[in-house]
Design an enzyme around this catalytic site. Sequence first.
Site: not given
Ligand code: 5GP
Length: 118
Positions: A94, A101, A103
């Site tokens: 995902g 990052h 979470h």
């Molecule tokens: P991944 O799916 O890559 O593990 O998590 C990416 C996360 O980044 C998602 O939960 C999404 O909501 C968050 N996200 C994406 N773009 C932005 C943004 O521009 N600002 C913030 N604060 N969160 C973001």
Amino acid sequence: MTKPCIFCEIAAGRMNAEIVHEDEHVVAFRDIHPQAPVHVLIIPRKHISSMLEIAPEDAELLGHMHLTARKLARDLGIAEGGYRSIFNCGTDAGQTVWHIHLHLMGGRSMGWPPWPGN
Ligand code: 5GP
Ligand code: ZN
């Protein structure tokens, strides 16, 4: 021209985010689409595109990210109830933003294993 990395932009202060912690090595800010009452992303200032790209010299940085998660869990009131700290690595997991990052999620009870919906 290649698109700038959004998380590098946030770390540099060129893009808005609700920052909850920052120091020399990491920045933490609220997820724009929170999946739990507390949902924060902890990123290194250094651009690393995925957890497949980490190197031995990043060990201290990764440890610092986890220690930051622990500090923020306490500061944001989810340490007692419990929290999840997750790195999604690659498409099947995902991952959608290609700057690592961590979470940090808490404030509700979560299912396990993480099938869809959990
Ligand atoms: P991944 O799916 O890559 O593990 O998590 C990416 C996360 O980044 C998602 O939960 C999404 O909501 C968050 N996200 C994406 N773009 C932005 C943004 O521009 N600002 C913030 N604060 N969160 C973001
Ligand atoms: Zn980046």
